[in-house]
Design an enzyme around this catalytic site. Structure first.
Site, PDB file in Angstrom:
ATOM      1  N   TYR A 125      22.611  24.163  11.088  1.00 46.17           N
ATOM      2  CA  TYR A 125      21.540  24.415  10.120  1.00 46.17           C
ATOM      3  C   TYR A 125      20.381  25.164  10.772  1.00 46.17           C
ATOM      4  O   TYR A 125      19.849  26.131  10.202  1.00 46.17           O
ATOM      5  CB  TYR A 125      21.022  23.101   9.528  1.00 46.17           C
ATOM      6  CG  TYR A 125      21.961  22.434   8.549  1.00 46.17           C
ATOM      7  CD1 TYR A 125      23.244  22.931   8.326  1.00 46.17           C
ATOM      8  CD2 TYR A 125      21.570  21.300   7.842  1.00 46.17           C
ATOM      9  CE1 TYR A 125      24.101  22.325   7.432  1.00 46.17           C
ATOM     10  CE2 TYR A 125      22.427  20.678   6.941  1.00 46.17           C
ATOM     11  CZ  TYR A 125      23.692  21.191   6.747  1.00 46.17           C
ATOM     12  OH  TYR A 125      24.549  20.585   5.856  1.00 46.17           O
TER      13      TYR A 125
ATOM     14  N   ARG B 184      15.165  19.798  21.206  1.00 45.95           N
ATOM     15  CA  ARG B 184      15.872  18.717  21.895  1.00 45.95           C
ATOM     16  C   ARG B 184      15.357  18.537  23.313  1.00 45.95           C
ATOM     17  O   ARG B 184      15.310  17.405  23.825  1.00 45.95           O
ATOM     18  CB  ARG B 184      17.370  19.004  21.908  1.00 45.95           C
ATOM     19  CG  ARG B 184      18.003  19.013  20.520  1.00 45.95           C
ATOM     20  CD  ARG B 184      19.500  19.267  20.569  1.00 45.95           C
ATOM     21  NE  ARG B 184      20.043  19.479  19.225  1.00 45.95           N
ATOM     22  CZ  ARG B 184      21.331  19.616  18.952  1.00 45.95           C
ATOM     23  NH1 ARG B 184      22.223  19.572  19.942  1.00 45.95           N
ATOM     24  NH2 ARG B 184      21.731  19.813  17.706  1.00 45.95           N
TER      25      ARG B 184
ATOM     26  N   ASP C 168      30.383  23.199   9.582  1.00 47.12           N
ATOM     27  CA  ASP C 168      30.225  23.804  10.909  1.00 47.12           C
ATOM     28  C   ASP C 168      31.407  23.598  11.844  1.00 47.12           C
ATOM     29  O   ASP C 168      31.334  23.990  13.011  1.00 47.12           O
ATOM     30  CB  ASP C 168      28.959  23.261  11.579  1.00 47.12           C
ATOM     31  CG  ASP C 168      28.986  21.750  11.732  1.00 47.12           C
ATOM     32  OD1 ASP C 168      29.772  21.096  11.016  1.00 47.12           O
ATOM     33  OD2 ASP C 168      28.230  21.216  12.564  1.00 47.12           O
ATOM     34  N   GLU C 169      32.503  23.010  11.376  1.00 49.60           N
ATOM     35  CA  GLU C 169      33.652  22.791  12.255  1.00 49.60           C
ATOM     36  C   GLU C 169      34.918  23.337  11.609  1.00 49.60           C
ATOM     37  O   GLU C 169      35.081  23.298  10.387  1.00 49.60           O
ATOM     38  CB  GLU C 169      33.830  21.297  12.560  1.00 49.60           C
ATOM     39  CG  GLU C 169      32.686  20.681  13.345  1.00 49.60           C
ATOM     40  CD  GLU C 169      32.965  19.240  13.721  1.00 49.60           C
ATOM     41  OE1 GLU C 169      34.090  18.969  14.194  1.00 49.60           O
ATOM     42  OE2 GLU C 169      32.083  18.386  13.524  1.00 49.60           O
TER      43      GLU C 169
END
EC number: 2.7.7.7
Length: 737
Positions: free
Chosen positions: A26, A58, A113-114
């Site tokens: 995202y 992160r 996303d996979e």
């Protein structure tokens, strides 16, 4: 490339599987849309949480699924982008999927996303080339990282996996070049290991697993929750059994596992612990359901619910437009909160909708690409359908608390562009309007006026032969236009595909109901009686050949019906048949003593010898019983004349009232309600029923012209008189007229 042979390869190390996982998907899509965000701490906000963030955020301590307040406290310069609209992410996911299809058709989507890819066939194709056949080092990282070569396994998988790493590298480079997106890749001989090994090095890296080290790799994962296929509940059960790590699961006692989980689940968990997975990469097609849900604070007002459904519907229609198919069902999902039990539960309702609510148009500048849009006024109709489903789930007379609302379209069908579809040439509106038979069972006869269906009610109709079953007045009926009429099961409420407002708890398409054994037997019996009935009678049985007012009224309950044969019935307590056919009785009209009388073929031959034989006539018409009480002879069944009915004396009126009070009503008419009607109305009803039977018999026996002349010379027919005025029967019993 032989992709069919790939599906049959489930042996160890025979396949080459690539798993692709987009980096912080995202957030990366937002960076592609706004490149200035790449150097900033970026978080994607949905409601009050950070669903994902980029690696800059992160590094400053922000994690996925962290509360907004906590994330802003840890990282004050965090940039938040609202990610509640999933349209940009869905579009990017589709573009990625389309690109992967250029390499192999065996691509399985796993979320946005996979993706899993089975490149076994492509690897075999490249092995045929000399340059690729040479064992070259793999691209990217290798597990174990101590330098163990892929050739440690002597089954030949080393070369296949090495070629797989080069294919994965090519895919990742093309994704970056064409779409600007980066991803991680895992390469192994099955799906489980490919997914797990791919997360060893990220972001924008890839890892291949040496096949002989699968057991060691799984053991080093440690925590059970890292194993794909072991969820939170299963993990809790394993903890109760004393297993908290993958290594303990590998060493567990299978007898204990089988007692706790059963044989199949215990075997599956043991296989997962050792990295064994024989599942295939199943190509992903278009989704069967397109839905959207919105969690919210408790809602207890209907207007608030309607407004949220309006917003969801607008966003959902945009997804349907991108999909390009037309849905014919809509589902409402609600999560209701019980304040007393302090618990929530979900409920769903589904309804079929008309495809005509959507229109398809060609996209300008794109050949062969169509776009689905709502027709004029369709959004309001759909919203009314949604709110009706909502009111079926929620009792509006009691307080309610809704914490989640969802909408979903399903049962998609491709729609041809333009008006040249063959269906437009085969269907006539006039034919469709008469191909229905209304049942009068469990009806309310208190409304003296007919109601015309509103526009939103029309939207519920999936076919012209069905009605809205939410109102008990309507009962589903269907007939065909073939000479042999379809048997109608008066007790069946199946056939969801023909219902206008069908409730389901699942999204799967229901199979068509099978014909019962008794139905097949009755069809066979009906075909054997075709010689008695004749071709002309068969034509009359077709609803498309009769006027709606000529069709007799059916009931769902067991009642007296027209016989299917000309054999006289001597039993007075025979049970009524459950199945009915739209078939007029095999009777003939005779003119006796200047008046029309109903007699059967067999009764006519015995009329001169036995005048009382009419009492055992195979036509158990209720009107016969009522007329016989006032007729001078039991063998005559005179038709009531409007002229004689209009002029009555007080004494004859009393006699008529007594006769009408004791009448046995025909199938589908409530006797108690009939007795409450005015005398003139009762007489008119009887006349209309008899006129319908006369018209059917005239067409059956080919005596229409002669009978019409006879009626013209005698008393005027009731049907002719009633044609100039509105038939009271339909004012009292029919709402769809």
């Amino acid at each position: 490339m032989d992709f069919a042979s790939v599906l049959g390869k489930s042996e160890a190390h025979q396949r080459t599987i690539i798993h692709l996982d987009m980096d912080y998907f995202y957030a990366q899509v937002e960076e592609i849309r706004d490149p200035t965000l790449r150097s900033k701490a970026l978080g994607i906000q949905q409601k009050n949480i950070v669903v994902t963030c980029n690696y800059v955020a992160r590094a400053k301590g922000v994690t996925k699924l962290m509360l907004i307040a906590e994330a802003q406290r840890i990282c004050p310069d965090l940039v938040l982008v609202n990610g509640e609209d999933l349209a940009p992410y869905r579009q990017m996911s589709q573009r990625i999927f389309d690109l992967l299809l250029n390499y192999t058709p065996l691509v399985e989507k796993l979320g946005f996303d996979e993706n899993f890819m089975d490149v076994t066939a492509l690897v075999e194709l490249r092995q045929a080339h000399v340059a690729e056949a040479l064992l070259r080092p793999p691209v990217g990282h290798t597990y174990p990282a101590d330098g163990t070569p892929l050739s440690n396994c002597d089954c030949g998988c080393a070369q296949r996996l090495a070629i797989g790493t080069r294919i994965a590298q090519e895919i990742r480079e093309e994704l970056k070049l064409r779409l600007g997106i980066t991803c991680c890749a895992g390469i192994a001989y099955n799906k489980l290991l490919a997914k797990l090994v791919g997360s060893s090095h990220e972001p924008n890296q890839q890892t291949v697993l040496v096949s002989t080290y699968a057991e060691q790799f799984m053991r080093e994962l440690g925590d059970l929750k890292r194993v794909t296929g072991i969820g939170q509940k299963t993990q809790c059960l394993l903890l109760e059994a004393g297993m908290s790590s993958v290594e303990q699961l590998q060493q567990c006692d299978m007898d204990v596992m089988r007692k706790k989980f059963g044989f199949e689940t215990a075997t599956r968990l043991r296989d997962l612990a050792f990295g064994r997975d024989t599942s295939l990469v199943r190509p992903s097609g278009k989704p069967k359901t397109i839905g959207m849900e919105d969690a919210c604070k408790p809602i207890s007002v209907r207007t608030d619910v309607e407004e949220r459904f309006r917003m969801l519907l607008k966003r959902l229609v945009e997804q349907v437009a991108e999909d390009g198919r037309v849905p014919i069902a809509i589902k409402v999902v609600l999560r209701k909160f019980d304040s007393q039990k302090k618990s929530s539960h979900r409920e769903t309702k589904q309804a079929n909708i008309l495809p005509s609510l959507f229109k398809t148009s060609m996209c300008p500048g794109e050949t062969g690409v169509s776009k689905v849009q709502l027709a004029d006024g369709a959004q309001d109709k759909l919203l009314k359908i949604v709110m009706r489903l909502f009111e079926r789930i929620v009792d509006m007379s009691k307080p309610f608390n809704i914490t989640l609302l969802g909408l979903a379209f399903s049962k998609f069908q491709e729609r041809k562009v333009g008006s040249s579809s063959i269906a437009n040439f085969l269907i006539k509106k006039a034919d469709l309007e008469v191909q229905s038979i209304t049942s009068l069972t469990n009806t309310s006869l208190t409304s003296p006026t007919a109601e015309s269906p509103t526009s939103d009610e029309c939207a519920f109709r999936s076919s012209p032969t069905t009605f809205k079953p939410s109102d008990q007045f309507y009962r589903r009926r269907a007939t065909t236009a073939s000479p042999v009429p379809m048997l109608l099961d008066n007790g069946s409420e199946s056939a969801a595909t023909n219902s206008d407002f069908s409730d389901f708890s699942e999204t799967e398409v229901e199979p068509s109901p099978k014909k019962s054994r008794i139905g097949r037997l009755l069809v066979s019996k009906r075909s054997r009686l075709a010689a008695d009935v004749g071709d002309s009678a068969a034509e009359v049985a077709s609803p498309s050949k009769l006027r709606v007012c000529d069709l007799r009224l059916n009931s769902r309950d067991s009642e007296k019906d027209f016989p299917m044969s000309t054999t006289p019935s001597t039993s007075t307590s025979a049970p009524a048949p459950r199945f009915r056919t739209v078939q007029p009785p095999n009777t003939l009209l005779q003119r006796i003593d200047g008046s029309l009388r109903f007699v059967t073929t067999r009764t006519a031959s015995r009329l001169s010898s036995n005048a009382s034989s009419t009492a055992s006539s195979p036509l158990p018409s209720p009107m016969d019983d009522s007329i016989a009480m006032s007729a001078p002879s039991t063998t005559t069944l005179p038709f009531p004349s409007p002229t004689t009915t209009a002029v009555v004396t007080s004494s004859s009126s009393t006699a008529t009232c007594d006769a009408l009070t004791n009448i046995v009503c025909p199938a589908g008419v409530d006797a108690e309600v009939f007795k409450e009607l005015p005398v003139e109305l009762q007489t008119e009803l009887i006349a209309s029923w008899r006129s319908s039977l006369v018209a059917a018999v005239e067409q059956t026996n080919g005596t229409g012209a002669a009978t019409s002349a006879a009626i013209a010379s005698g008393a005027p027919a009731t049907a002719t008189t009633a044609s100039g005025q509105k038939n009271t029967l339909y004012r009292y019993f029919l709402r769809n007229k």
